[in-house]
Design an enzyme around this catalytic site. Structure first.
Site, PDB file in Angstrom:
ATOM      1  N   ALA A  81       0.863  -1.181   0.000  1.00 20.58           N
ATOM      2  CA  ALA A  81       0.000   0.000   0.000  1.00 20.58           C
ATOM      3  C   ALA A  81       0.901   1.233   0.000  1.00 20.58           C
ATOM      4  CB  ALA A  81      -0.892  -0.013   1.233  1.00 20.58           C
ATOM      5  N   GLY A 125       0.749  -5.061   0.945  1.00 20.41           N
ATOM      6  CA  GLY A 125      -0.484  -5.125   0.166  1.00 20.41           C
ATOM      7  C   GLY A 125      -0.278  -5.746  -1.204  1.00 20.41           C
ATOM      8  N   GLU A 128      -0.566  -9.343  -0.590  1.00 21.95           N
ATOM      9  CA  GLU A 128      -1.986  -9.599  -0.306  1.00 21.95           C
ATOM     10  C   GLU A 128      -2.823  -9.550  -1.574  1.00 21.95           C
ATOM     11  OE1 GLU A 128      -2.022  -6.505   2.754  1.00 21.95           O
ATOM     12  OE2 GLU A 128      -2.643  -8.016   4.194  1.00 21.95           O
ATOM     13  N   GLU A 148       4.947  -5.150   6.984  1.00 25.89           N
ATOM     14  CA  GLU A 148       4.205  -4.077   7.661  1.00 25.89           C
ATOM     15  C   GLU A 148       4.693  -3.813   9.076  1.00 25.89           C
ATOM     16  OE1 GLU A 148       2.856  -6.565   5.921  1.00 25.89           O
ATOM     17  OE2 GLU A 148       1.183  -5.841   4.692  1.00 25.89           O
TER      18      GLU A 148
HETATM   19  N1  CO8 Z   1       4.613   3.221  -0.730  1.00 31.74           N
HETATM   20  C1  CO8 Z   1       4.989   4.386  -1.264  1.00 31.74           C
HETATM   21  N2  CO8 Z   1       6.081   4.522  -2.031  1.00 31.74           N
HETATM   22  C2  CO8 Z   1       6.832   3.437  -2.221  1.00 31.74           C
HETATM   23  C3  CO8 Z   1       6.502   2.185  -1.692  1.00 31.74           C
HETATM   24  C4  CO8 Z   1       5.326   2.100  -0.909  1.00 31.74           C
HETATM   25  N3  CO8 Z   1       4.879   0.951  -0.381  1.00 31.74           N
HETATM   26  N4  CO8 Z   1       7.442   1.293  -2.044  1.00 31.74           N
HETATM   27  C5  CO8 Z   1       8.322   1.955  -2.802  1.00 31.74           C
HETATM   28  N5  CO8 Z   1       7.961   3.239  -2.922  1.00 31.74           N
HETATM   29  C6  CO8 Z   1       8.643   4.298  -3.651  1.00 31.74           C
HETATM   30  C7  CO8 Z   1       9.864   4.814  -2.886  1.00 31.74           C
HETATM   31  O1  CO8 Z   1       9.484   5.739  -1.897  1.00 31.74           O
HETATM   32  C8  CO8 Z   1      10.669   5.393  -4.018  1.00 31.74           C
HETATM   33  O2  CO8 Z   1      10.108   6.657  -4.336  1.00 31.74           O
HETATM   34  P1  CO8 Z   1      11.085   7.942  -4.536  1.00 31.74           P
HETATM   35  O3  CO8 Z   1      11.935   7.571  -5.739  1.00 31.74           O
HETATM   36  O4  CO8 Z   1      10.138   9.056  -4.783  1.00 31.74           O
HETATM   37  O5  CO8 Z   1      11.892   8.036  -3.298  1.00 31.74           O
HETATM   38  C9  CO8 Z   1      10.387   4.475  -5.173  1.00 31.74           C
HETATM   39  O6  CO8 Z   1       9.167   3.781  -4.864  1.00 31.74           O
HETATM   40  C10 CO8 Z   1      11.451   3.416  -5.394  1.00 31.74           C
HETATM   41  O7  CO8 Z   1      11.652   2.752  -4.168  1.00 31.74           O
HETATM   42  P2  CO8 Z   1      13.110   2.552  -3.510  1.00 31.74           P
HETATM   43  O8  CO8 Z   1      13.982   3.688  -3.874  1.00 31.74           O
HETATM   44  O9  CO8 Z   1      12.904   2.283  -2.059  1.00 31.74           O
HETATM   45  O10 CO8 Z   1      13.591   1.254  -4.290  1.00 31.74           O
HETATM   46  P3  CO8 Z   1      14.584   0.122  -3.760  1.00 31.74           P
HETATM   47  O11 CO8 Z   1      14.852  -0.749  -4.941  1.00 31.74           O
HETATM   48  O12 CO8 Z   1      15.736   0.710  -3.040  1.00 31.74           O
HETATM   49  O13 CO8 Z   1      13.742  -0.715  -2.681  1.00 31.74           O
HETATM   50  C11 CO8 Z   1      11.788  -1.843  -1.836  1.00 31.74           C
HETATM   51  C12 CO8 Z   1      12.608  -1.434  -3.083  1.00 31.74           C
HETATM   52  C13 CO8 Z   1      12.581  -2.864  -1.011  1.00 31.74           C
HETATM   53  C14 CO8 Z   1      10.504  -2.496  -2.353  1.00 31.74           C
HETATM   54  C15 CO8 Z   1      11.480  -0.578  -0.985  1.00 31.74           C
HETATM   55  O14 CO8 Z   1      10.933   0.415  -1.817  1.00 31.74           O
HETATM   56  C16 CO8 Z   1      10.511  -0.815   0.136  1.00 31.74           C
HETATM   57  O15 CO8 Z   1      10.881  -1.350   1.164  1.00 31.74           O
HETATM   58  N6  CO8 Z   1       9.220  -0.423  -0.048  1.00 31.74           N
HETATM   59  C17 CO8 Z   1       8.226  -0.510   0.986  1.00 31.74           C
HETATM   60  C18 CO8 Z   1       7.739  -1.949   1.135  1.00 31.74           C
HETATM   61  C19 CO8 Z   1       6.718  -2.019   2.237  1.00 31.74           C
HETATM   62  O16 CO8 Z   1       6.990  -1.753   3.387  1.00 31.74           O
HETATM   63  N7  CO8 Z   1       5.487  -2.425   1.862  1.00 31.74           N
HETATM   64  C20 CO8 Z   1       4.395  -2.524   2.802  1.00 31.74           C
HETATM   65  C21 CO8 Z   1       3.589  -1.251   2.789  1.00 31.74           C
HETATM   66  S1  CO8 Z   1       2.328  -1.250   4.030  1.00 31.74           S
HETATM   67  C22 CO8 Z   1       1.099  -2.200   3.378  1.00 31.74           C
HETATM   68  O17 CO8 Z   1       1.185  -2.674   2.274  1.00 31.74           O
HETATM   69  C23 CO8 Z   1      -0.098  -2.414   4.264  1.00 31.74           C
HETATM   70  C24 CO8 Z   1      -1.079  -3.396   3.634  1.00 31.74           C
HETATM   71  C25 CO8 Z   1      -2.362  -2.711   3.273  1.00 31.74           C
HETATM   72  C26 CO8 Z   1      -3.216  -3.528   2.319  1.00 31.74           C
HETATM   73  C27 CO8 Z   1      -3.309  -2.996   0.888  1.00 31.74           C
HETATM   74  C28 CO8 Z   1      -4.528  -3.471   0.105  1.00 31.74           C
HETATM   75  C29 CO8 Z   1      -4.288  -4.443  -0.947  1.00 31.74           C
END
Ligand code: CO8
Length: 275
Positions: A81, A125, A128, A148
């Site tokens: 998400a 998400g 999921e 999460e």
């Molecule tokens: N939300 C918002 N932006 C994101 C997300 C995210 N989940 N994941 C990546 N991005 C963005 C980054 O902020 C970045 O943006 P910017 O260039 O503007 O800084 C861009 O995508 C590229 O990401 P990274 O630079 O971080 O890329 P890396 O290759 O270094 O890392 C990762 C990739 C490992 C995937 C890393 O981006 C990461 O850890 N992302 C977050 C993963 C996470 O924690 N996901 C869980 C989110 S909470 C959730 O999903 C709750 C469930 C709700 C249910 C949803 C309904 C289906």
């Protein structure tokens, strides 16, 4: 212009395409929905989910479509998400707006088979969303995880339930509580989360191939079979067997059952008309 739109949740109307954050296409009786918010690794924001749901509803109601494929990019199916969109929201607003509940309603009531073709990250998400699909195929570099807990929250769209059913309690607990134990594609296959693994570049075609096969069957029996399998999660065994038997009997009221069995007896291919 499109690049800016795909990285922002603002709803901006463009002349074409109709969607800002997904692409849709059809190949015969198969519809393909591609998440297309590359700069945010397909993070699931409201607008993206609104578009997914809109496309799903459209294809579910289209008698020319027999199966739907959901996919992302080679780098990310979806990285969860949208953290930036939800980080400052409050419980009371989330509760009143049924946050997440309204996102997943459409997908949970979908009657047609939905196949996920997962390349790259399927986190939070994203994992999921893949698990909401009926079949998951993975690319060799796919990564499944529920991180999460690292954000001070927990899975909110089925992670604690569907992952536990798919991979068992110990592995699900490890993934969800530690937040950094991810599954690669092969592990996901070994544990039964995904049914097949393909090279990233052929994953989508392989998924479409299976979707095409499904879409060539009688649509009524496909729908009934999906309903019956899903009841295995909801009912005890005797109720599930009863449910299945009633649907099995009901298929004998369809033209497709007469055609399918008639074709077998006549040693020819069936020509299903989905009636
Ligand atoms: N939300 C918002 N932006 C994101 C997300 C995210 N989940 N994941 C990546 N991005 C963005 C980054 O902020 C970045 O943006 P910017 O260039 O503007 O800084 C861009 O995508 C590229 O990401 P990274 O630079 O971080 O890329 P890396 O290759 O270094 O890392 C990762 C990739 C490992 C995937 C890393 O981006 C990461 O850890 N992302 C977050 C993963 C996470 O924690 N996901 C869980 C989110 S909470 C959730 O999903 C709750 C469930 C709700 C249910 C949803 C309904 C289906």
């Amino acid at each position: 212009m499109l690049a800016d739109l795909t990285n922002s949740c603002t709803i901006v109307s463009t002349e074409s395409p109709a969607y800002n954050m997904i692409k849709t296409e059809t190949q015969g009786r198969v519809a393909i929905i591609t998440l297309n918010r590359p700069k945010a690794l397909n993070a699931l924001c409201s607008e993206l989910f609104h578009e997914i749901n809109d496309a799903l509803a459209r294809f579910d109601n289209d008698s020319g479509i027999g199966a739907i494929v959901l996919t992302g990019s080679e780098r990310a199916f979806a990285a969860g998400a949208d953290i930036k969109e939800m980080k400052d929201t409050q419980f009371i607003d989330n509760y009143k707006s049924n946050f997440l509940g309204h996102w997943v309603e459409q997908i949970n009531k979908l009657r047609k088979p939905l196949l996920a073709a997962v390349n790259g990250y399927a986190l939070g998400g994203g994992c999921e969303l893949a698990m909401m699909c009926d079949i998951i195929y993975a690319g060799e570099k796919a990564v499944f995880g529920q991180p999460e807990i690292n954000l001070g929250t927990i899975p909110g769209a089925g992670g604690t339930q569907r992952l536990t059913r798919a991979v068992g309690k110990s592995k699900a607990m490890e993934m969800i509580l530690a937040g950094s134990v991810n599954l690669d594609a092969q592990e996901a296959k070994t544990l039964g989360l995904v049914s097949a693994v393909f090279p990233p570049e052929t994953l989508l075609q392989e998924t479409i191939k299976t979707a095409t096969k499904i879409a060539s069957k009688g649509a009524v029996s496909v729908q009934m079979a999906k309903e019956a399998v899903n009841q295995a999660y909801e009912l005890n065994l005797s109720s599930g067997l009863h449910f299945e038997r009633r649907l099995f009997q009901a298929t004998f009221a369809t033209k497709d059952q007469k055609e399918g069995m008639g074709a077998f007896a006549e040693k020819r291919k069936p020509n299903f008309t989905h009636e």
